[in-house]
Write an enzyme that holds these catalytic residues in place. Structure first.
Site, PDB file in Angstrom:
ATOM      1  N   LYS A  31     -19.759  15.416   7.144  1.00 26.25           N
ATOM      2  CA  LYS A  31     -19.666  13.971   6.932  1.00 26.25           C
ATOM      3  C   LYS A  31     -18.931  13.329   8.107  1.00 26.25           C
ATOM      4  O   LYS A  31     -18.008  13.942   8.669  1.00 26.25           O
ATOM      5  CB  LYS A  31     -18.901  13.754   5.611  1.00 26.25           C
ATOM      6  CG  LYS A  31     -18.710  12.319   5.180  1.00 26.25           C
ATOM      7  CD  LYS A  31     -17.941  12.283   3.851  1.00 26.25           C
ATOM      8  CE  LYS A  31     -17.651  10.892   3.360  1.00 26.25           C
ATOM      9  NZ  LYS A  31     -16.914  10.899   2.068  1.00 26.25           N
ATOM     10  N   SER A  72     -16.294  11.131  -4.439  1.00 24.59           N
ATOM     11  CA  SER A  72     -17.316  11.004  -3.394  1.00 24.59           C
ATOM     12  C   SER A  72     -18.139  12.251  -3.100  1.00 24.59           C
ATOM     13  O   SER A  72     -19.136  12.154  -2.387  1.00 24.59           O
ATOM     14  CB  SER A  72     -16.673  10.553  -2.095  1.00 24.59           C
ATOM     15  OG  SER A  72     -16.575   9.168  -2.104  1.00 24.59           O
ATOM     16  N   SER A 131     -19.115   8.271  -1.628  1.00 23.15           N
ATOM     17  CA  SER A 131     -19.379   7.903  -0.259  1.00 23.15           C
ATOM     18  C   SER A 131     -20.112   9.000   0.536  1.00 23.15           C
ATOM     19  O   SER A 131     -20.755   8.695   1.528  1.00 23.15           O
ATOM     20  CB  SER A 131     -18.062   7.581   0.455  1.00 23.15           C
ATOM     21  OG  SER A 131     -17.204   8.697   0.459  1.00 23.15           O
TER      22      SER A 131
HETATM   23  N1  GLN Z   1     -16.195   5.537  -5.207  1.00 29.23           N
HETATM   24  C1  GLN Z   1     -14.829   5.817  -4.960  1.00 29.23           C
HETATM   25  C2  GLN Z   1     -14.238   4.775  -4.053  1.00 29.23           C
HETATM   26  O1  GLN Z   1     -14.962   3.974  -3.548  1.00 29.23           O
HETATM   27  C3  GLN Z   1     -14.644   7.196  -4.419  1.00 29.23           C
HETATM   28  C4  GLN Z   1     -14.633   7.271  -2.937  1.00 29.23           C
HETATM   29  C5  GLN Z   1     -14.294   8.640  -2.407  1.00 29.23           C
HETATM   30  O2  GLN Z   1     -14.121   9.591  -3.170  1.00 29.23           O
HETATM   31  N2  GLN Z   1     -14.134   8.712  -1.112  1.00 29.23           N
HETATM   32  O3  GLN Z   1     -13.059   4.748  -3.850  1.00 29.23           O
END
Ligand code: GLN
Length: 470
Positions: A77, A176, A152
């Site tokens: 990522k 994420s 994400s």
């Molecule tokens: N959807 C969550 C957020 O926007 C998780 C994001 C993540 O785990 N990086 O914070």
């Protein structure tokens, strides 16, 4: 060609000469070319991957010994530092920035002879649930391109699901890795906090962030986890513990598993995911595991506590992007403050700005106690309750998400709904627990969903062996 093959299968065929690593890499590169419309990769390390494959093939030919992950082709990522490679957190703020060092987890993969094939798209600074908040445009779901892959680490999930690589490395601050895995029909695993060094992971919420693994099989996850884990002098929060042993065989053991009826009766939960989770629990009972309903009165506080604390941490972590030390710098400015302001206004996207503002607000003198301190107290209550649960039960089970993958655009313009959808995944990060999303499919749903299992701290091995037995 590579569909459904585990790393052990791949290594077998490489050892007995049925395939070379170069051929393997070529086949993934071909898949990458066939799937460019999904916008999975920000950058593909084509020549580099080929060159590394050729040198590993030579080693095999000469009978030289290889690292434990030879034949593992991995995507990373765009939040993971890899020396002399660009890294941008999918943000205009870091456009053109090149890593000056390699993060510990990535270095350990390289030392084990894994091949890194490219960097995947994601939500900007890992903030989001749809992979739509990216300076590089959205990634599409490989199962239905009208839908989002989750976020994400959305593109990391698609990279694995579409067979452009064997393993995707993502990061999980509040779901994420698990949520995109659920939306794309693969496994997504987040280890205990501290299990994998965060050195070289671009920070979002430092007390929540963990590097995680996306894959199609449990044994592969376990092998990669084993390599990436372990203490690191560069990360003071890394655990001083041996890496979890690799799980190869299911253990035939009866466990005590808890579930929360309020979670399953939640009005926001898709009724078919509810049914699917219930039948998963029935399946566990059929295998003689004891499944018990328990209460969890803190459910409504999970998302608020998560967003107060992570935005606070993010506002502090992202203050380093000032237009001077890193990345984007505004062209026209009058004095220093103006330079900061313009560089940040131009460099950050809307969701990142929203969170920096929210975080700055909850940390401000007048509101600190009302929001930040309160959220920390709530976090402590949550952890206390989780300690009670894991004193009695081996695992806690619930769905990974409230719904299947959304249509593209469905969540944009409604950040609060998007935040609320994180209700089941943020618990693991609030307490630092390991958690995995297991892909499920049923007739009522047109796309897969995920069932999430959480274990006590540092019980990764037990968690993964249960998954292997299912
Ligand atoms: N959807 C969550 C957020 O926007 C998780 C994001 C993540 O785990 N990086 O914070």
């Amino acid at each position: 060609m590579n569909q459904g093959r585990s790393l052990s299968d791949i290594q077998k065929s490489l050892r007995n000469g049925q395939q070379t690593i170069s051929e393997l890499v070529e086949s993934y590169l071909k898949r990458i070319e066939e799937t460019t419309d999904l916008n999975i990769y920000i950058e593909v390390y084509k020549e580099e991957a080929k060159a590394l494959a050729a040198s590993l093939d030579q080693k095999i030919q000469k009978g030289e010994s290889l690292g434990p992950l030879f034949g593992a082709v991995i995507s990373i990522k765009d939040v993971l530092c890899y020396k002399d490679h660009k890294v941008s957190a999918a943000s205009k703020m870091l456009a053109g920035f090149t890593s000056q060092f390699t993060g510990t987890a990535i270095q350990r993969l390289l030392d084990a002879d894994a091949i890194i094939i490219g960097r995947t798209n994601c939500d900007e600074f890992a903030m989001g649930s749809t992979n739509e908040n990216s300076a590089y445009g959205p990634t599409l779901n490989g199962l239905d391109s009208e839908r989002v892959p989750g976020g994400s680490s959305g593109a990391a999930a698609v990279s694995v699901e579409r067979d452009t690589c064997l393993i995707g490395i993502g990061s999980d601050t509040g779901g994420s890795v698990r949520q995109p895995a659920a939306f794309c029909g693969i496994y997504g695993f987040k280890p205990s906090y501290g299990r994998i060094s965060r050195y070289g992971l671009i920070a979002y919420g430092s007390s929540f962030d963990q590097i995680g693994v996306l894959a199609k099989g449990i044994e592969d996850i376990s092998r990669v986890l084993n390599i990436m884990s372990g203490e690191d002098p560069m990360d003071a929060t890394s655990l001083n513990m041996d890496p979890p042993e690799i799980v190869k065989h299911p253990v035939d053991q009866q466990y005590k598993i808890a579930y929360i009826p309020e979670v399953l009766d939640h009005p926001g939960l898709n009724p078919d995911i509810r049914k699917g989770t219930m039948s998963f629990i029935e399946g566990l009972r059929d295998r003689n595991h004891e499944c018990t309903p328990i209460s969890f009165e803190l459910l409504p506080y999970l998302v608020p506590a998560y967003y107060v604390l992570t935005t606070a941490e993010a506002s502090s972590n992202l203050s380093r992007y000032d237009g001077i030390r890193y990345g984007h710098q505004a062209k026209d400015f009058e004095q220093l403050e103006d330079l900061y302001e313009r560089s940040r206004s131009e460099g950050f996207g809307a969701e990142v700005k929203r969170r920096i503002m929210m975080g700055t607000f909850v940390l401000s003198v007048g509101y600190f106690d009302a929001y930040f301190t309160k959220a920390q107290q709530v976090r402590t209550l949550i952890i206390d309750r989780m300690k009670e649960i894991f004193a009695e039960y081996d695992f806690l089970i619930m769905p990974t998400t409230t719904d299947i993958a959304w249509k593209r655009g469905e969540m944009s313009g409604d950040p609060v709904s998007m935040y609320l959808s994180d209700i089941y995944t943020v618990l693991a990060n609030l307490g630092g627990y390991p958690a995995i999303s297991i892909p499920q499919q049923n007739e009522q749903l047109i796309l897969p969903f995920g069932v999430q299992i959480m274990s006590d701290l540092y019980d990764e091995r037990k968690l993964l062996s249960l998954c292997l037995s299912l």
